[in-house]
Design an enzyme around this catalytic site. Structure first.
Site, PDB file in Angstrom:
ATOM      1  NE  ARG A 206      -7.011  -1.876 -10.293  1.00 43.36           N
ATOM      2  CZ  ARG A 206      -6.940  -3.159 -10.645  1.00 43.36           C
ATOM      3  NH1 ARG A 206      -7.971  -3.725 -11.240  1.00 43.36           N
ATOM      4  NH2 ARG A 206      -5.862  -3.857 -10.408  1.00 43.36           N
TER       5      ARG A 206
ATOM      6  CE  LYS B 173      -0.359  -4.434  -0.824  1.00 42.80           C
ATOM      7  NZ  LYS B 173      -0.510  -5.237  -2.041  1.00 42.80           N
TER       8      LYS B 173
END
Length: 450
Positions: free
Chosen positions: A304, A230
């Site tokens: 996830r 990120k």
């Protein structure tokens, strides 16, 4: 200023007149309001003078469209002392709770809590329920607000154990390489590069014969994005990436304190998505507990992955209700903003119950579709499924569809894509970590299982 609830008002208690215009004001307060330029602006208070410099009460402006949560501003608008509502609120529980929530402050690192405002419970309020709801919300807020230096996987496990002790629940934990032996390969892969070992935390409470309710919370204690790193701005709030875990723990606290007639299970995959020589890579193919192979299109879609292994475990015992909560996608924020979390389920009865509870508790949630045609966008040429799509469309929907692949046996399942954070101060709480959806879920579960 923290708020202390008292069972009944004393003779020293001062009245709060909640008004939406000058016509709602007591006759003897109208001239004073006019002289002070008070026009019942929502969230504003005007102290009423008494004899010899004493206080006689307060006017508090509230726009009816703002709902009960606007009453939370009273916690900061009123001076210290004992207060009560002059007129009974339409929803006494929610009115009292809103004031208590508005008094929250995160004090771990030196901020002074100040002296407590004392509020008499309005007639008809359930003080025990208000307290357990506030405790659950404050637990979630505190956990999210704590930086990753003090809320890594080790610390999150300690928080679960502390909650378990308070309610005589049991906890088991699978840690480090034991995750591979116990068949949780994706939890291990995501967390193996961090200094603190990844783990699956498993809390159980309640009679074994009661309906099984299982909560799964994403516990990514910090997310660098992994090797698909990120930018700095994207990492700034990543201490909140365990907000799903924080929220299911807050909800579990409410459930256990209420003594609901359920067999409660809470599963938290606790990891840090860090960068090291052994970090999982874009293009890797991971095995999963369910046997589905997953190609890694992006290491920043790690939540996830850990949820999938935990959901697969939860699903194996076919719970009556399976709920997962996760700070999963930026796409949900783009679609609905920070204050309105989407939820997904293919159970129409459950969706209706959640929507009704959301409205009654002023705890915003919005159902989004599990649009099956989009599942094809998660296709992989070398594995059963990819963890991301390539086109960037409908990111929250496709994330929910990914998770759905790992749930088959549960009677009902719902996924909540929460933000876990308030970017600005609101009447019922300051900017920072936030509980989202759990008051609505507590109401829904209480209606089902009390």
């Amino acid at each position: 200023m923290p708020v202390e609830l008292i069972a009944r008002k004393s003779r020293h208690s001062l009245p709060i007149h909640v008004v939406s215009g000058t016509e709602d004001m007591p006759d003897d307060a109208r001239a004073w309001a006019r002289a002070n330029g008070f026009a019942a602006e929502s969230g504003k208070a005007l102290i009423l003078p008494g004899e010899k410099g004493a206080l006689a009460g307060a006017l508090f402006g509230l726009d009816p469209a703002q709902g009960n949560l606007g009453l939370g501003a009273l916690a900061k608008a009123l001076p210290e002392g004992e207060w009560h509502f002059a007129e009974p609120p339409a929803d006494p529980d929610l009115a009292a709770l809103s004031v208590v929530l508005g008094g929250y402050g995160f004090t771990r690192y030196g901020r002074k809590p100040g002296k407590a405002l004392r509020l008499a419970l309005p007639a008809g309020a359930d003080g025990d329920r208000v307290k357990r709801l506030a405790d659950g919300v404050f637990l979630a807020r505190d956990l999210i607000n704590t930086p990753a230096s003090d809320m890594g996987p080790d610390d999150l496990e300690k928080a679960v154990r502390t909650l378990a002790r308070a309610h005589e629940a049991t906890v088991s934990v699978v840690t480090g390489d034991a995750l591979l032996k116990k068949n949780f390969p994706m939890i291990h892969a995501v967390g193996r590069a961090a200094a603190q070992a990844p783990r699956l935390i498993d809390l159980s409470w309640g009679p074994k014969a009661a309906p099984k309710v299982t909560l799964v919370g994403k516990g990514v204690c910090f997310d660098t994005g992994g090797l698909d790193i990120k930018p700095a701005s994207g990492m700034l709030l990543m201490k909140k990436d365990m907000g799903g875990a924080a929220n299911v723990l807050g909800l579990a606290s409410m459930i256990m304190a209420a003594g609901l007639k359920v067999r409660l299970r809470v599963l938290i995959p606790a990891v840090e998505n860090a960068i090291s020589a052994n970090a999982f890579r874009p293009g890797d193919v991971l095995a999963s507990r369910k046997g589905i192979t997953v190609e890694i299109g992006n290491t920043d879609a790690e939540g996830r992955l850990v949820l999938a292994d935990a959901l697969a475990l939860a699903d194996e015992e076919a719970p009556h209700l399976l709920i997962d909560m996760a700070t999963l996608t930026g796409a949900a924020r783009v679609a609905l903003g920070p204050d309105l979390p989407p939820f997904y389920t293919d159970d129409e009865a459950l969706a209706a119950e959640v929507a009704t509870a959301s409205h009654s508790q002023e705890d915003p949630l919005w159902r989004m579709p599990l649009w099956q045609p989009y599942a094809a966008r998660l296709a992989s040429k070398i594995a059963d499924i990819n963890n991301v799509t390539t086109d960037g469309f409908a990111g929250s929907v496709t994330a929910a569809l990914f998770l759905k692949r790992f749930v088959e046996k549960a009677d009902a399942w719902a996924h909540f894509d929460i933000y876990g954070w308030s970017p600005s101060d609101r009447p019922h709480g300051p900017a920072g970590g936030e509980a989202q959806g759990i008051r609505a879920l507590e109401r829904m579960l209480s209606n089902r299982y009390r």
